[in-house]
Structures are given as structure tokens and as C-alpha cells.
Enzyme design. Structure first.
Site, PDB file in Angstrom:
ATOM      1  N   PRO A 280      46.156  40.796  42.213  1.00 55.24           N
ATOM      2  CA  PRO A 280      47.433  41.305  41.690  1.00 55.24           C
ATOM      3  C   PRO A 280      47.725  40.637  40.345  1.00 55.24           C
ATOM      4  O   PRO A 280      48.298  39.551  40.284  1.00 55.24           O
ATOM      5  CB  PRO A 280      48.433  40.898  42.770  1.00 55.24           C
ATOM      6  CG  PRO A 280      47.832  39.685  43.400  1.00 55.24           C
ATOM      7  CD  PRO A 280      46.340  39.842  43.315  1.00 55.24           C
ATOM      8  N   ASP A 457      46.358  35.847  37.704  1.00 55.71           N
ATOM      9  CA  ASP A 457      46.479  36.223  39.109  1.00 55.71           C
ATOM     10  C   ASP A 457      47.832  35.720  39.609  1.00 55.71           C
ATOM     11  O   ASP A 457      48.073  34.508  39.692  1.00 55.71           O
ATOM     12  CB  ASP A 457      45.329  35.590  39.903  1.00 55.71           C
ATOM     13  CG  ASP A 457      45.265  36.075  41.340  1.00 55.71           C
ATOM     14  OD1 ASP A 457      46.299  36.508  41.872  1.00 55.71           O
ATOM     15  OD2 ASP A 457      44.165  36.004  41.933  1.00 55.71           O
ATOM     16  N   HIS A 458      48.707  36.642  39.977  1.00 56.88           N
ATOM     17  CA  HIS A 458      50.060  36.262  40.370  1.00 56.88           C
ATOM     18  C   HIS A 458      50.098  35.533  41.710  1.00 56.88           C
ATOM     19  O   HIS A 458      51.139  34.996  42.107  1.00 56.88           O
ATOM     20  CB  HIS A 458      50.956  37.507  40.430  1.00 56.88           C
ATOM     21  CG  HIS A 458      52.290  37.295  39.781  1.00 56.88           C
ATOM     22  ND1 HIS A 458      53.064  36.184  40.019  1.00 56.88           N
ATOM     23  CD2 HIS A 458      52.999  38.055  38.895  1.00 56.88           C
ATOM     24  CE1 HIS A 458      54.189  36.270  39.321  1.00 56.88           C
ATOM     25  NE2 HIS A 458      54.166  37.385  38.629  1.00 56.88           N
ATOM     26  N   ARG A 459      48.970  35.491  42.417  1.00 54.24           N
ATOM     27  CA  ARG A 459      48.933  34.767  43.683  1.00 54.24           C
ATOM     28  C   ARG A 459      48.897  33.263  43.480  1.00 54.24           C
ATOM     29  O   ARG A 459      49.326  32.501  44.352  1.00 54.24           O
ATOM     30  CB  ARG A 459      47.713  35.188  44.506  1.00 54.24           C
ATOM     31  CG  ARG A 459      47.712  36.637  44.953  1.00 54.24           C
ATOM     32  CD  ARG A 459      46.402  36.990  45.635  1.00 54.24           C
ATOM     33  NE  ARG A 459      45.267  36.872  44.724  1.00 54.24           N
ATOM     34  CZ  ARG A 459      44.007  37.093  45.081  1.00 54.24           C
ATOM     35  NH1 ARG A 459      43.727  37.447  46.336  1.00 54.24           N
ATOM     36  NH2 ARG A 459      43.032  36.978  44.198  1.00 54.24           N
ATOM     37  N   CYS A 461      50.049  31.519  40.614  1.00 53.69           N
ATOM     38  CA  CYS A 461      51.144  30.966  39.832  1.00 53.69           C
ATOM     39  C   CYS A 461      52.137  32.063  39.489  1.00 53.69           C
ATOM     40  O   CYS A 461      51.846  33.249  39.641  1.00 53.69           O
ATOM     41  CB  CYS A 461      50.647  30.275  38.564  1.00 53.69           C
ATOM     42  SG  CYS A 461      49.959  31.409  37.330  1.00 53.69           S
TER      43      CYS A 461
END
Length: 487
Positions: A280, A457-459, A461
Site C-alpha cells: 500500500p 510503504d504505508h505499512r 511508517c
């Protein structure tokens, strides 16, 4: 009677792939080959690899034509033993394993052994491909003990050899004693002058692993590399097939050509698809006044044009410093045995950078880049770029990155929403540097401006961390002297 042919199966070569394209044969039918002699060049995704022969003898058959895609574990070359004189070629080579009616079984086990050894520590070798280094347990099976008979001249009595345990193939190559299986490990040792007979393998049953050879290379008393014999020049091969006559049913247009998706393009396509499916991602960007950095480099180049680092090397230096402050972007997400996820952090930065080659886009990485100065980074960037453009990038060089820097400004574009180089979690893009109107101390001026784009990758940070890292790199570019003095 004539000894049975020794059939060498195409090994995995440590890159976790299931196929490879045959580029060029380095031997012909009737040639005599020695153990470890390169016999073929194959392209495995990002690099061209020389495959050495584990047998000594006379080439009886070549299984494939240049341009053909071969499956791992399928026959590559058949070698006919011609007697002890050939089999013992080289002071380090031992007598060949006995030829038997069970040779296909032996070769299949050997091919699996290649793959097992490399999977034990290869890591994710190429973009989106490779083996998860250290993850999982390699499954091994012990074949039943069998008694084999050695082929003898006509009229001679048949002599039975002691029982041979096929599991021992994990620690020896047919035709050569020693706890070495991987052709890449043997090639690395040969090119760096490392005597495998002097190494104690750290793998199971004393198996010599890549890390053992790397440790020997890093010691100060390693002998200099031997001179490498020149290889035959590769003939250019077509990339586009002849068009089949006919008309496309959807568009109604004549079909002009059909281009197979393979090699580099196939790997890139698979990696980009996997990245989009699993990560994501989010993107932040900022315009940066790079005038001070351009002027700094111009001054260094004027003083000494041979040692002045390129702009990309300076930015790489700023990136490694930024990753120390924002280590969340220098990580990887892995699945655990119970199906959960965990974030893996690293003590160091292997900085990858995108390099365009004739075979497509490759991403070699500079190991422990955080320890290097701008000048040292510049030398590594130039060296690795030359290596991958020759198609000689190793799995370590192409698959060990932890963060990627992409200078797409060289193509004359301002910005790009880049796709993350899986399994990394972030990529920084740099656009072209161009003259733009810019406000300086309340006054309008013409400045050298570039755009930085960070996809993350928003997972791992949130936007605050990503923006903090991007702002750090931007400030370093705008005030390079003060930042370089601090790092």
C-alpha cells in the site's frame, strides 16, 4: 566398452528462478573440457552468468540452441569421460565419480543440491525474484543406499564399488572432490584466487558456502586473482520475432511484430505487479533549490576534474545520512511462520540505484553505503554501472538492496511516481535539474531546481516520517556544505 555419458543438468545458479535463456555456447561437440571450465552463458533475469562444467571429458551433446529458454533441472550438456588423464586435469581435480546406469538419478540429486545450497543464503536475488534468505527450512530426503558397478573395458570382470549414499551429493560435485556444490561459489573462488581445499565449510556436512569464500576474499593474505581467459564474442541476438501474417481481431490492424516477454522484461513485469499487489504505497514530493550543490560540484571539478564526485553521489550521501535518522524507511516486511507480519530492520544501508542497460532496468546496490564518502560512492556507482551494463552483475550486487535511489532526471523528465522495488519499502526519485524562477530572500531569481519524489510503504511508517526524511534530503541539497560537515 564406452563409459556412460555424464549429463549435467542446468542448475538454479542461486537466483531462485525456474528457467534461463541460453545466450551462447562456449564449447562445441567434440571439445575436451576440464572441471570448472565455462561451457555456456545463460541469462537469468538481470545478469549473464557463465555456467562451469562439473565434469571433465569430451563434449558429446549440447542440449539447446542460443536464444532458447531452458528449464532448471533439465539437461544442459552431456560429457563423455575419456580416461584418467582428462578426468584428472588440474592439480586440484580428483577422479570423476563412477559412471553408472543410475546417472540420471545422480544428476537430478545434484541439481537439487545446487538449489538447496544457494537457497540457504542467497537472499532475494533479483528485483521481485529470488529466495527468501534464511527463511524456512530446506527439506532434504535421503535416498536408499545402492551399489553401483564401474564400467570396465570389454572382457574385464565387473567390480562393485562400495555403497554410495546419494545424500553425499550435497557435499561433492561429480568429478571433483571437495565440499562445494554451487558453480557460483566455485567461480567466485577461482576469480579471486581462493584455494577451496584450504577452506572449512560452514554449511551442513562441511559444505562450503558463498559466505566462506567471501570471508576468505576479505582477508589480507588472499592471493591475487588469476588472469581470466578471453571469452568468445557473443553474437547479437534478435529481440523481436518475425510477425505472423494476419490481422488483429480486436483492432483490425495488421500485426507487424510479436515480442516475447522474457528475461529482464519478464522479471521487471513480475516484480512491478507484485509490488502493486502487496504494497500500500503513498507518494510525497518537493521542489528543491539545488544551486548550491551544483556550484559545490563545479568548484570541486575545477580543482580536480578526475576526483570530483557526480551529483548523484552527493545525493546518495545525503540519502544514507537521512536513513540513519529515519530508519523505518530502511526496512523490509516479512511473513512469519504463523502467517503474521514483522518489520525487519537493518544495521547498515545497502543503497540500490537504478541503472538502464541494453537488457533493461537493473538495480545494483552499494553494500554498507553509509560508511562511504561521496567520492567513494561515486566510484562504486561508476563501477557497478559498468558491471551491470556488461550483464555481469552478481546476485549479491543485484538483490541485496535495502533502499533504492532512482535518477530519472537523466532521461529529461521532471518527476515520476515510481514503483517500490520489492521487497524494499521506499524509493527516492530525482528529476532533472533545470533553471526556474525562485524566490531568494524576498527577491525573484533564476535557480537550479529539481524535484524529489519519495514513494513509501504505508505499512512501515506514516506520512510524517516520510516527509521528515524527504525534507532532510532536500535541506542537504540546498545547504550541502553544512550538512557534509555534520555527517
Amino acid at each position: 566398452m564406452t563409459s556412460a555419458l555424464q549429463v549435467f543438468m542446468l542448475p538454479d545458479l542461486g537466483e531462485g528462478l525456474t528457467e534461463a535463456e541460453l545466450i551462447n555456447w562456449l564449447v562445441a561437440v567434440g571439445d575436451e573440457v576440464r572441471v570448472d571450465q565455462p561451457i555456456a552463458e545463460v541469462e537469468t533475469a538481470k545478469s549473464v552468468v557463465e555456467v562451469p562444467s562439473p565434469y571433465a571429458g569430451t563434449v558429446a551433446e549440447l542440449h539447446g540452441e542460443p536464444g532458447q529458454t531452458l528449464d532448471v533441472g533439465k539437461p544442459l550438456i552431456s560429457v563423455a569421460p575419456v580416461g584418467p588423464a582428462v578426468a584428472g586435469a588440474g592439480a586440484d581435480d580428483a577422479a570423476p565419480a563412477p559412471s553408472t546406469a543410475e546417472e540420471p538419478v545422480v544428476e537430478a540429486a545434484a541439481a537439487n543440491a545446487y538449489r538447496e545450497e544457494e537457497k540457504a543464503g542467497s537472499g532475494n536475488v533479483l528485483i521481485g525474484y529470488g529466495t527468501p534468505g534464511g527463511a524456512g527450512q530446506v527439506r532434504r530426503t535421503r535416498a536408499p543406499r545402492r551399489a553401483f558397478s564401474v564400467a570396465e573395458p570389454a572382457g574385464a570382470p565387473t567390480v562393485e564399488t562400495p555403497e554410495v549414499d546419494l545424500s553425499l551429493l550435497r557435499t561433492r560435485v561429480p568429478g571433483k572432490l571437495g565440499a562445494v556444490i554451487s558453480p557460483l561459489v566455485r567461480r567466485m573462488a577461482r576469480e579471486h584466487g581462493v584455494d577451496l581445499g584450504e577452506l572449512n565449510g560452514s554449511g551442513e556436512s562441511g559444505l562450503i558456502m558463498r559466505r566462506d569464500v567471501e570471508a576468505a576474499i576479505s582477508t589480507p593474505d588472499v592471493a591475487p586473482s588469476p588472469v581470466v581467459e578471453p571469452r568468445p564474442v557473443r553474437e547479437p541476438r534478435p529481440t523481436v520475432t518475425e510477425a505472423q501474417t494476419g490481422t488483429d481481431s480486436r483492432t483490425g490492424l495488421p500485426i507487424s511484430a510479436r515480442t516475447p516477454v522474457k528475461g529482464v522484461r519478464k522479471v521487471v513485469a513480475a516484480n512491478m505487479t507484485r509490488s502493486r499487489q502487496e504494497i500500500p504505497e503513498a507518494t510525497v514530493w518537493v521542489d528543491v533549490d539545488a544551486t548550491a550543490l551544483v556550484e559545490l560540484r563545479a568548484g570541486l571539478k575545477k580543482a580536480d576534474s578526475h576526483t570530483a564526485p557526480g551529483l548523484l553521489a552527493f545525493i546518495a550521501r545525503f540519502v544514507t545520512a537521512g536513513l540513519k535518522r529515519f530508519p523505518e524507511l530502511n526496512t523490509r516486511i516479512e511473513a512469519t511462520a504463523d502467517g503474521a507480519q514483522e518489520i525487519v530492520s537493518f544495521d547498515g544501508v545497502n543503497l540500490g540505484f537504478a541503472a538502464q542497460t541494453d537488457r533493461g532496468l537493473t538495480v545494483p546496490s552499494i553494500r554498507n553505503a553509509e560508511k562511504l564518502s561521496a567520492r567513494e560512492l561515486d566510484r562504486e556507482i561508476r563501477r557497478l554501472t559498468a558491471v551491470v551494463r556488461e550483464g555481469k552483475g552478481t546476485p549479491e550486487q543485484l538483490g541485496s538492496g535495502t533502499f533504492t535511489l532512482n535518477n530519472y532526471g537523466v532521461f529529461g523528465v521532471d518527476g515520476s511516481a515510481a514503483i517500490i522495488n520489492h521487497p524494499e519499502v521506499a524509493i527516492l526519485g530525482v528529476g532533472r535539474i533545470m533553471d526556474k524562477p525562485w524566490v531568494v530572500n524576498g527577491e525573484l531569481a533564476v535557480r537550479k531546481v529539481t524535484e524529489l519524489t519519495l514513494t513509501f510503504d504505508h505499512r512501515v511508517c506514516d506520512g510524517g516520517t516520510a516527509a521528515g526524511f524527504l525534507r532532510f534530503v532536500a535541506d542537504a541539497i540546498e545547504n550541502p556544505n553544512s550538512v557534509l560537515a555534520d555527517i
